[in-house]
Design a protein around this motif. Structure first.
Motif, mmCIF file in Angstrom:
data_model
loop_
_atom_site.group_PDB
_atom_site.id
_atom_site.type_symbol
_atom_site.label_atom_id
_atom_site.label_comp_id
_atom_site.label_asym_id
_atom_site.label_seq_id
_atom_site.Cartn_x
_atom_site.Cartn_y
_atom_site.Cartn_z
ATOM 1 N N UNK A 137 0.806 -1.223 0.000
ATOM 2 C CA UNK A 137 0.000 0.000 0.000
ATOM 3 C C UNK A 137 0.839 1.272 0.000
ATOM 4 N N UNK A 138 2.046 1.218 0.578
ATOM 5 C CA UNK A 138 2.899 2.413 0.554
ATOM 6 C C UNK A 138 3.357 2.727 -0.865
ATOM 7 N N UNK A 139 3.786 1.700 -1.599
ATOM 8 C CA UNK A 139 4.153 1.906 -3.001
ATOM 9 C C UNK A 139 2.961 2.379 -3.817
ATOM 10 N N UNK A 140 1.780 1.860 -3.490
ATOM 11 C CA UNK A 140 0.570 2.305 -4.178
ATOM 12 C C UNK A 140 0.296 3.780 -3.889
ATOM 13 N N UNK A 141 0.525 4.203 -2.645
ATOM 14 C CA UNK A 141 0.316 5.607 -2.289
ATOM 15 C C UNK A 141 1.261 6.521 -3.059
ATOM 16 N N UNK A 142 2.523 6.126 -3.185
ATOM 17 C CA UNK A 142 3.468 6.931 -3.950
ATOM 18 C C UNK A 142 3.074 6.995 -5.417
ATOM 19 N N UNK A 144 0.065 6.707 -6.521
ATOM 20 C CA UNK A 144 -1.111 7.563 -6.573
ATOM 21 C C UNK A 144 -0.749 9.036 -6.551
ATOM 22 N N UNK A 145 0.251 9.402 -5.746
ATOM 23 C CA UNK A 145 0.692 10.800 -5.695
ATOM 24 C C UNK A 145 1.265 11.231 -7.038
ATOM 25 N N UNK A 146 2.069 10.362 -7.651
ATOM 26 C CA UNK A 146 2.608 10.691 -8.972
ATOM 27 C C UNK A 146 1.491 10.841 -9.994
ATOM 28 N N UNK A 147 0.462 10.027 -9.853
ATOM 29 C CA UNK A 147 -0.650 10.083 -10.793
ATOM 30 C C UNK A 147 -1.398 11.403 -10.695
ATOM 31 N N UNK A 148 -1.641 11.857 -9.472
ATOM 32 C CA UNK A 148 -2.332 13.136 -9.295
ATOM 33 C C UNK A 148 -1.537 14.256 -9.959
ATOM 34 N N UNK A 149 -0.222 14.241 -9.771
ATOM 35 C CA UNK A 149 0.611 15.243 -10.422
ATOM 36 C C UNK A 149 0.622 15.099 -11.935
ATOM 37 N N UNK A 150 0.601 13.855 -12.402
ATOM 38 C CA UNK A 150 0.619 13.615 -13.842
ATOM 39 C C UNK A 150 -0.652 14.108 -14.526
ATOM 40 N N UNK A 151 -1.757 14.085 -13.821
ATOM 41 C CA UNK A 151 -3.008 14.560 -14.410
ATOM 42 C C UNK A 151 -2.926 16.052 -14.695
ATOM 43 N N UNK A 271 -6.346 4.963 -12.394
ATOM 44 C CA UNK A 271 -7.172 3.758 -12.373
ATOM 45 C C UNK A 271 -6.354 2.561 -11.908
ATOM 46 N N UNK A 272 -5.104 2.495 -12.377
ATOM 47 C CA UNK A 272 -4.229 1.407 -11.952
ATOM 48 C C UNK A 272 -3.964 1.433 -10.460
ATOM 49 N N UNK A 273 -3.774 2.630 -9.914
ATOM 50 C CA UNK A 273 -3.567 2.759 -8.468
ATOM 51 C C UNK A 273 -4.786 2.241 -7.704
ATOM 52 N N UNK A 322 -2.113 2.109 -21.460
ATOM 53 C CA UNK A 322 -0.706 2.010 -21.083
ATOM 54 C C UNK A 322 -0.498 2.408 -19.626
ATOM 55 N N UNK A 323 -1.147 3.504 -19.207
ATOM 56 C CA UNK A 323 -1.017 3.938 -17.818
ATOM 57 C C UNK A 323 -1.553 2.923 -16.838
ATOM 58 N N UNK A 324 -2.704 2.315 -17.155
ATOM 59 C CA UNK A 324 -3.305 1.303 -16.275
ATOM 60 C C UNK A 324 -2.398 0.095 -16.124
#
Length: 412
Positions: A137-142, A144-151, A271-273, A322-324
């Motif tokens: 879950x920690x790796x998933x959180x990181x 997820x944070x990158x994903x928010x920035x990527x959006x 979505x992948x996160x 690709x992102x998923x």
């Protein structure tokens, strides 16, 4: 402690969110800067991408040893703040009409090396601040944070570059690096303590490197990860090196559509996160890795398919898929690596594998640019997708070679 109250992880999450915005603006701005100011063609665009990865690959053995033997917090702060003058020099050069190819390629090389060092250090520090049972879950959180920035990053980059020159847009990343270095500085002092026996039993760099290679040879998970991702990155490097040139000159996408296409990758990552943990538990870690790698390779065929019509929605679909797939693959593989690698060797193992995984990116970028200048972009994109799919397929044969993945997933 719940991860939402885990202070070191929260600092890392905020840093990843901030830095991802700046990096995506730069990823869009650098090729467009080369096109606008230096009249870059297919070979020039691919060379620029290749120089972002090649020096870090060459220096990866030294990076791994440094991460294992250096104070991690200090290393993270230094590599982050050093990016500010490196990236900022391009803005100054463009403003004075002094931008040259050697300068642009040097910045790409230095910035890429600093990013690679920070990435290895970040993967190595996470197991030291998060319990092993919370690594997934920690790796998933990181992620997820990158994903928010990527959006927001690509869309912001498209808007800025549409209004102003690409060079001033690079200042966004400089601001992000200033903030990121401050966040790393707030991490606990435990990251500045050694976890290896280098001081009590000093080894030469060659002996230290052999220790890391021994772990990779012993663990099936690490060997298969390198083999499959090398094929994916060889094809993906050729496609990525030509992507912006292809979208700009052949598909004639306006900058807002190009920014939206990049943002679609972040939506796919998001979505992948959201599904990574559930998918990994439902399929099993090994099967999730196999399916997602195969899906990521197959999705590359959508890039040349965009030339047949409906380019914008087809490329958006490509980025979503690709992102998923890439996100679930990355979270599962990094977590497995962290679980099975001894902490005092994690920097070397991460660095070795990162070198193997990224060495094929500049090779693919150079080869793709060279071939595209002779046979055209679309045939090269089709061939690149075929290479990526072949690399992903290697995870399926023979099946028992992923047994280490299941063993890592069984760790509480």
């Amino acid at each position: 402690m719940p991860l939402r109250r885990h202070r070191p992880l929260l600092l890392l999450v905020i840093e990843q969110l901030t830095s991802s915005v700046g990096r995506q603006v730069t990823a869009l701005a650098l090729p467009l800067l080369a096109i606008a100011h230096l009249n870059a063609g297919p070979l020039g665009a691919s060379t620029l991408m290749a120089m972002t990865y090649l020096p870090a690959v060459v220096l990866s053995p030294l990076i791994g040893v440094a991460v294992d033997r250096t104070r991690l917090r200090r290393l993270l702060v230094t590599t982050t703040w050093a990016q500010v003058p490196v990236i900022g020099s391009l803005t100054l050069a463009a403003a004075s009409d002094g931008l040259t190819w050697p300068h642009l390629l040097a910045v790409a090389a230095v910035s890429g090396t600093l990013n690679s060092t920070q990435s290895v250090a970040l993967q190595s520090c996470l197991p030291r601040v998060v319990p092993s049972e919370q690594l997934l879950p920690a790796n998933t959180s990181l992620a997820g944070a990158r994903t928010i920035g990527l959006i927001g990053g690509p869309a912001l980059g498209g808007i800025l570059i549409g209004i102003i020159d690409p060079a001033p847009a690079l200042l966004v990343e400089c601001v992000a690096y200033v903030i990121g270095g401050g966040l790393f500085l707030a991490l606990p002092m435990v990251l500045n303590r050694s976890v290896n026996d280098a001081d009590a039993n000093p080894k030469s760099r060659i002996d230290a490197l052999r220790e890391g290679l021994t772990v990779i040879r012993r663990e099936t998970l690490l060997r298969r990860q390198a083999l499959a991702a090398a094929g994916l990155n060889l094809g993906g490097g050729a496609g990525s090196g030509l992507f912006i040139l292809y979208a700009d000159q052949q598909l004639r996408l306006p900058t807002w559509q190009l920014g939206t296409v990049y943002a679609a990758y972040a939506v796919g990552m998001g979505t992948g996160v959201l599904v990574a943990t559930a998918a990994t538990r439902a399929l099993g870690m090994a099967r999730a890795i196999q399916v997602c790698a195969l899906g990521a390779g197959a999705a590359l065929f959508l890039i040349p398919a965009a030339s047949l019509g409906l380019a914008f929605p087809v490329l958006v679909l490509y980025e979503l898929l690709s992102g998923l797939m890439a996100t679930v693959w990355s979270i599962a593989m990094v977590t497995g690596r962290q679980l099975i690698t001894p902490p005092h060797l994690l920097g070397r193992v991460n660095s070795f594998l990162q070198a193997v995984l990224t060495a094929t990116l500049p090779v693919g970028a150079f080869a793709g640019g060279w071939l595209a200048s002779r046979v055209g972009i679309v045939p090269v994109l089709i061939g690149a997708a075929a290479v990526a799919l072949a690399g992903a397929s290697s995870l399926w044969f023979p099946r028992d070679l992923l047994a280490d993945v299941e063993r890592a997933a069984d760790t509480p």
